[in-house]
Design a protein around this motif. Structure first.
Motif, PDB file in Angstrom:
ATOM      1  N   GLN A  94     -12.310   6.065  11.209  1.00  0.00           N
ATOM      2  CA  GLN A  94     -12.701   6.335   9.828  1.00  0.00           C
ATOM      3  C   GLN A  94     -12.522   5.138   8.908  1.00  0.00           C
ATOM      4  O   GLN A  94     -13.236   5.007   7.922  1.00  0.00           O
ATOM      5  CB  GLN A  94     -11.893   7.528   9.300  1.00  0.00           C
ATOM      6  CG  GLN A  94     -12.477   8.214   8.081  1.00  0.00           C
ATOM      7  CD  GLN A  94     -12.073   7.530   6.774  1.00  0.00           C
ATOM      8  OE1 GLN A  94     -11.058   6.841   6.696  1.00  0.00           O
ATOM      9  NE2 GLN A  94     -12.880   7.717   5.729  1.00  0.00           N
ATOM     10  N   GLY A  95     -11.534   4.262   9.188  1.00  0.00           N
ATOM     11  CA  GLY A  95     -11.420   3.027   8.448  1.00  0.00           C
ATOM     12  C   GLY A  95     -10.267   2.918   7.481  1.00  0.00           C
ATOM     13  O   GLY A  95      -9.869   1.814   7.110  1.00  0.00           O
ATOM     14  N   LYS A  96      -9.687   4.028   7.024  1.00  0.00           N
ATOM     15  CA  LYS A  96      -8.661   3.960   5.981  1.00  0.00           C
ATOM     16  C   LYS A  96      -7.417   3.236   6.480  1.00  0.00           C
ATOM     17  O   LYS A  96      -7.159   3.182   7.694  1.00  0.00           O
ATOM     18  CB  LYS A  96      -8.306   5.361   5.480  1.00  0.00           C
ATOM     19  CG  LYS A  96      -7.582   6.238   6.470  1.00  0.00           C
ATOM     20  CD  LYS A  96      -7.327   7.633   5.914  1.00  0.00           C
ATOM     21  CE  LYS A  96      -8.604   8.349   5.552  1.00  0.00           C
ATOM     22  NZ  LYS A  96      -8.380   9.716   5.052  1.00  0.00           N
ATOM     23  N   PRO A  97      -6.622   2.662   5.570  1.00  0.00           N
ATOM     24  CA  PRO A  97      -5.404   1.972   5.970  1.00  0.00           C
ATOM     25  C   PRO A  97      -4.482   2.865   6.788  1.00  0.00           C
ATOM     26  O   PRO A  97      -4.374   4.071   6.536  1.00  0.00           O
ATOM     27  CB  PRO A  97      -4.765   1.579   4.633  1.00  0.00           C
ATOM     28  CG  PRO A  97      -5.924   1.456   3.692  1.00  0.00           C
ATOM     29  CD  PRO A  97      -6.879   2.541   4.120  1.00  0.00           C
ATOM     30  N   ILE A  98      -3.804   2.262   7.752  1.00  0.00           N
ATOM     31  CA  ILE A  98      -2.987   3.027   8.698  1.00  0.00           C
ATOM     32  C   ILE A  98      -1.900   3.833   7.991  1.00  0.00           C
ATOM     33  O   ILE A  98      -1.590   4.960   8.394  1.00  0.00           O
ATOM     34  CB  ILE A  98      -2.384   2.090   9.771  1.00  0.00           C
ATOM     35  CG1 ILE A  98      -1.629   2.884  10.827  1.00  0.00           C
ATOM     36  CG2 ILE A  98      -1.510   1.017   9.142  1.00  0.00           C
ATOM     37  CD1 ILE A  98      -2.503   3.786  11.666  1.00  0.00           C
ATOM     38  N   LYS A  99      -1.339   3.312   6.909  1.00  0.00           N
ATOM     39  CA  LYS A  99      -0.319   4.066   6.178  1.00  0.00           C
ATOM     40  C   LYS A  99      -0.912   5.354   5.603  1.00  0.00           C
ATOM     41  O   LYS A  99      -0.275   6.418   5.632  1.00  0.00           O
ATOM     42  CB  LYS A  99       0.286   3.209   5.072  1.00  0.00           C
ATOM     43  CG  LYS A  99       1.145   2.053   5.572  1.00  0.00           C
ATOM     44  CD  LYS A  99       1.698   1.240   4.405  1.00  0.00           C
ATOM     45  CE  LYS A  99       2.523   0.057   4.900  1.00  0.00           C
ATOM     46  NZ  LYS A  99       3.031  -0.771   3.767  1.00  0.00           N
ATOM     47  N   GLU A 100      -2.118   5.251   5.073  1.00  0.00           N
ATOM     48  CA  GLU A 100      -2.783   6.448   4.539  1.00  0.00           C
ATOM     49  C   GLU A 100      -3.094   7.424   5.665  1.00  0.00           C
ATOM     50  O   GLU A 100      -2.990   8.645   5.499  1.00  0.00           O
ATOM     51  CB  GLU A 100      -4.066   6.065   3.807  1.00  0.00           C
ATOM     52  CG  GLU A 100      -3.857   5.340   2.490  1.00  0.00           C
ATOM     53  CD  GLU A 100      -5.176   5.075   1.764  1.00  0.00           C
ATOM     54  OE1 GLU A 100      -6.164   5.772   2.061  1.00  0.00           O
ATOM     55  OE2 GLU A 100      -5.201   4.163   0.924  1.00  0.00           O
ATOM     56  N   ARG A 322      -5.059  -2.702   1.567  1.00  0.00           N
ATOM     57  CA  ARG A 322      -4.944  -1.588   0.618  1.00  0.00           C
ATOM     58  C   ARG A 322      -6.206  -0.742   0.583  1.00  0.00           C
ATOM     59  O   ARG A 322      -6.178   0.416   0.163  1.00  0.00           O
ATOM     60  CB  ARG A 322      -4.648  -2.115  -0.786  1.00  0.00           C
ATOM     61  CG  ARG A 322      -3.215  -2.589  -0.981  1.00  0.00           C
ATOM     62  CD  ARG A 322      -2.966  -2.983  -2.423  1.00  0.00           C
ATOM     63  NE  ARG A 322      -3.232  -1.895  -3.349  1.00  0.00           N
ATOM     64  CZ  ARG A 322      -3.460  -2.065  -4.656  1.00  0.00           C
ATOM     65  NH1 ARG A 322      -3.460  -3.286  -5.173  1.00  0.00           N
ATOM     66  NH2 ARG A 322      -3.691  -1.036  -5.442  1.00  0.00           N
ATOM     67  N   MET A 323      -7.336  -1.315   0.988  1.00  0.00           N
ATOM     68  CA  MET A 323      -8.575  -0.553   1.055  1.00  0.00           C
ATOM     69  C   MET A 323      -9.369  -0.996   2.279  1.00  0.00           C
ATOM     70  O   MET A 323      -9.630  -2.188   2.464  1.00  0.00           O
ATOM     71  CB  MET A 323      -9.421  -0.756  -0.210  1.00  0.00           C
ATOM     72  CG  MET A 323     -10.594   0.213  -0.316  1.00  0.00           C
ATOM     73  SD  MET A 323     -11.637  -0.084  -1.774  1.00  0.00           S
ATOM     74  CE  MET A 323     -12.863  -1.193  -1.069  1.00  0.00           C
TER      75      MET A 323
END
Length: 476
Positions: A94-100, A322-323
Motif C-alpha cells: 500500500q505504500g504508507k510509512p511502516i510506523k503507520e 513521513r509520507m
C-alpha cells in the motif's frame, strides 16, 4: 505470510490458488514492481464460500458469548504478536510509512478486544405489561455478511468488516482489495488461528463487480458492508435492495477544517498538517478543505506551506519517511488533473503540485489556496496529498461552506468559544466531528457518515448492533 509469494483465497479454512484460476499482479507502489500474483475466485469458489457461510452461521449464532469473546481476544493477541510482519506486508503493498502500518495493525487488535467485550453486552429490554403478560425486545444476528474493503487501510477496513459480524454471531465473507490483499489475509488467518471456525470467516478475491453481483444475488447473504467510493456504494445499495439486504456503507468524504479567529495558529498547524498528509491524503476522513477566518488566513497559509515543504517523502520502509507514495497509478494521474483544473479556475499553487520522479507513484505534498468553489477539487474528494486553504469572512460563512457539499463523513473545528462549540456539534452535517483535535476514530466510538458519505456505523457498540436485528417477543 511474510511476503507476497503465497497469495491465496481462504475458503472453509483452505488456502486456494492455482487450479486454472484467473490471476492478477500485486504492485509495490514505491517501485512499481510486481510483489506477487493473486488468484481470483471462480464462480464455484464463490458458491462454496456461500454454502460454508450458511453452515457456519447456523452454528456460530448458537455459540456462547464467552466462546465468541475468547476467539476475538486470542486473535487480538496473535495480531499484536504479528504486528511487525503484517505491517511490513501492508507497507509493501500500500505504500504508507511502516510506523503507520504497524499502528494500523495494532488498532485492529484493539478493535477485536473491544468487540470481545461487546459479545456480552448485546442487551435487550423488557417492556411494561399487566400481570400475566410480557413483552421483550431481543437482538439476534442478521445472518451471513458480505464485506467489501478498500485499499487505503488494508487491515482496518477488513477488521471493520469482520469484527462486528463475528461478535454478533454472524458468518462473513470478506473481499479485501485486490491491490492490497496480504494484510487482510493475515488478519483473517489470525482470527482462524484464534478459534473462529473456518466456515465463519472466509476471504475471496476477483473482479469486484463480478464478485459483488455473485454474492449479493444469493439469498444466503443478509447484510452487505462496504468501504469505498460513493459511486460504488450507491451501486451496491441498489443491488442489495433487490433482496432487501441490510447495508452499511462507509463512503467518500471531503472533510472541512473550520479554523475560527480565536484559534492558536501554530497549535492548529502542528496538529492538522500531519493529519492532512497522513497516508498521502488517501484517507476517507482526511482534512481537505481548510476554511480559515480572514484574520488568520495569511499566517495560517504561510505556516502550512512551510510545514508541507518539510515533509520527507520516500519509500514507506525507510524509517525517516513521513509520507509514502500514493497506492496506485490512478492516484497521481487523477490528482494532477484536479490540480490543473483548480489552477485554470484561479487557484494558487503555493507548493507542490507535481509527481515526484518516474519510479513508483510519488506525489509532492501540495497546498492550494484561494480555490474557487466551482473547481472540481472543491467538490470531489481529492484522495491525495493536497490541502485546500480558503479565507472566510465569518463563522456563519465557514459553517455554510462546511455543509455545502453532499458529503458528511468527518469534520474538524478549532475554537475555544463554548457557545460556538455547542453550535458546531448541533449544526455541522457530519457523522464525526473533532473539536480542537484531529482524531475521529476510536475502537469504542461509532465510525460512519451521513448524506452521500453513507449510513450505518462500524466500531463501537454500534459496529456490533448493525450486524443484529431487533425482535419483539410478546407472551400472554
Amino acid at each position: 505470510m511474510t511476503d507476497h509469494s503465497s497469495l491465496h483465497l481462504l475458503i472453509g479454512g483452505e488456502q486456494l490458488s492455482g487450479g486454472g484460476r484467473e490471476t492478477q499482479d500485486v504492485i509495490d507502489p514505491a517501485t512499481a514492481e510486481v510483489l506477487g500474483t493473486l488468484p481470483h475466485a471462480s464462480a464455484d469458489d464463490l458458491d462454496t464460500a456461500l454454502a460454508n457461510a450458511d453452515k457456519g452461521f447456523k452454528e456460530w449464532r448458537r455459540e456462547s458469548a464467552d466462546k465468541r469473546a475468547a476467539a476475538l481476544t486470542k486473535a487480538a493477541s496473535l495480531i499484536r504478536e504479528r504486528a511487525k510482519d503484517i505491517g511490513m506486508l501492508l507497507t509493501r503493498e500500500q505504500g504508507k510509512p511502516i510506523k503507520e502500518a504497524i499502528g494500523e495493525v495494532i488498532y485492529c487488535a484493539m478493535l477485536f478486544e473491544f468487540y470481545a467485550g461487546e459479545c456480552k453486552r448485546t442487551y435487550g429490554r423488557e417492556l411494561v405489561r399487566p400481570t400475566g403478560q410480557s413483552a421483550r425486545v431481543i437482538y439476534v444476528p442478521v445472518g451471513p455478511v458480505a464485506g467489501f474493503a478498500a485499499w487505503n487501510f488494508p487491515a482496518i477496513n477488513v477488521a471493520r468488516k469482520v469484527g462486528g459480524a463475528i461478535a454478533a454471531g454472524c458468518s462473513v465473507i470478506v473481499k479485501p482489495s485486490e491491490e492490497t490483499p496480504a494484510a487482510g489475509l493475515a488478519l483473517v488467518q489470525a482470527l482462524l488461528d484464534g478459534g473462529v471456525p473456518a466456515d465463519v470467516c472466509q476471504v475471496v478475491f476477483g473482479v469486484p463487480d463480478e464478485v459483488s453481483r455473485h454474492l449479493l444475488a444469493s439469498p444466503v447473504i443478509r447484510k452487505v458492508t462496504f468501504t469505498g467510493s460513493t459511486a460504488v456504494g450507491k451501486h451496491l445499495t441498489k443491488l442489495a435492495a433487490e433482496d432487501m439486504k441490510v447495508t452499511t456503507m462507509e463512503l467518500g468524504g471531503h472533510a472541512p477544517v473550520m479554523v475560527f479567529k480565536d484559534s492558536d495558529v501554530d497549535t492548529v498547524l502542528d496538529t492538522m498538517v500531519g493529519a492532512a498528509f497522513r497516508n498521502a491524503g488517501q484517507v476517507c476522513v482526511s482534512p481537505t478543505r481548510f476554511l480559515v477566518e480572514q484574520d488568520l488566513f495569511e499566517n495560517f497559509r504561510d505556516g502550512f506551506i512551510e510545514r508541507a515543504k518539510a515533509i520527507t517523502v520516500g519509500n514507506g520502509m525507510d524509517q525517516d519517511t513521513r509520507m509514502g507514495p500514493m497506492a496506485n497509478e490512478r492516484g497521481p494521474e487523477g490528482l494532477a488533473k484536479k490540480i490543473a483544473d483548480a489552477k485554470d479556475k484561479g487557484a494558487k499553487i503555493d507548493t507542490g503540485g507535481e509527481r515526484i520522479g518516474n519510479q513508483g507513484f510519488f506525489f509532492e505534498p501540495t497546498v492550494l489556496s484561494e480555490v474557487p468553489t466551482n473547481a472540481e477539487i472543491m467538490n470531489e474528494e481529492p484522495f491525495g496529498p493536497v490541502a485546500l486553504i480558503n479565507p472566510m469572512a465569518s463563522a456563519d460563512a465557514i459553517i455554510e461552506e462546511a455543509n455545502r457539499l453532499p458529503y458528511g463523513l468527518a469534520a474538524y473545528a478549532w475554537t475555544n468559544d463554548p457557545k460556538l462549540r455547542s453550535r458546531l456539534a448541533a449544526d455541522v452535517e457530519a457523522g464525526m466531528l473533532a473539536i480542537n483535535g484531529a482524531n475521529v476514530s476510536a475502537p469504542d466510538a461509532p465510525f460512519g457518515g451521513v448524506k452521500w458519505s453513507g449510513h450505518g456505523q462500524e466500531d463501537g457498540a454500534e459496529g456490533v448492533m448493525h450486524c443484529m436485528v431487533p425482535k419483539t417477543v410478546h407472551e400472554s
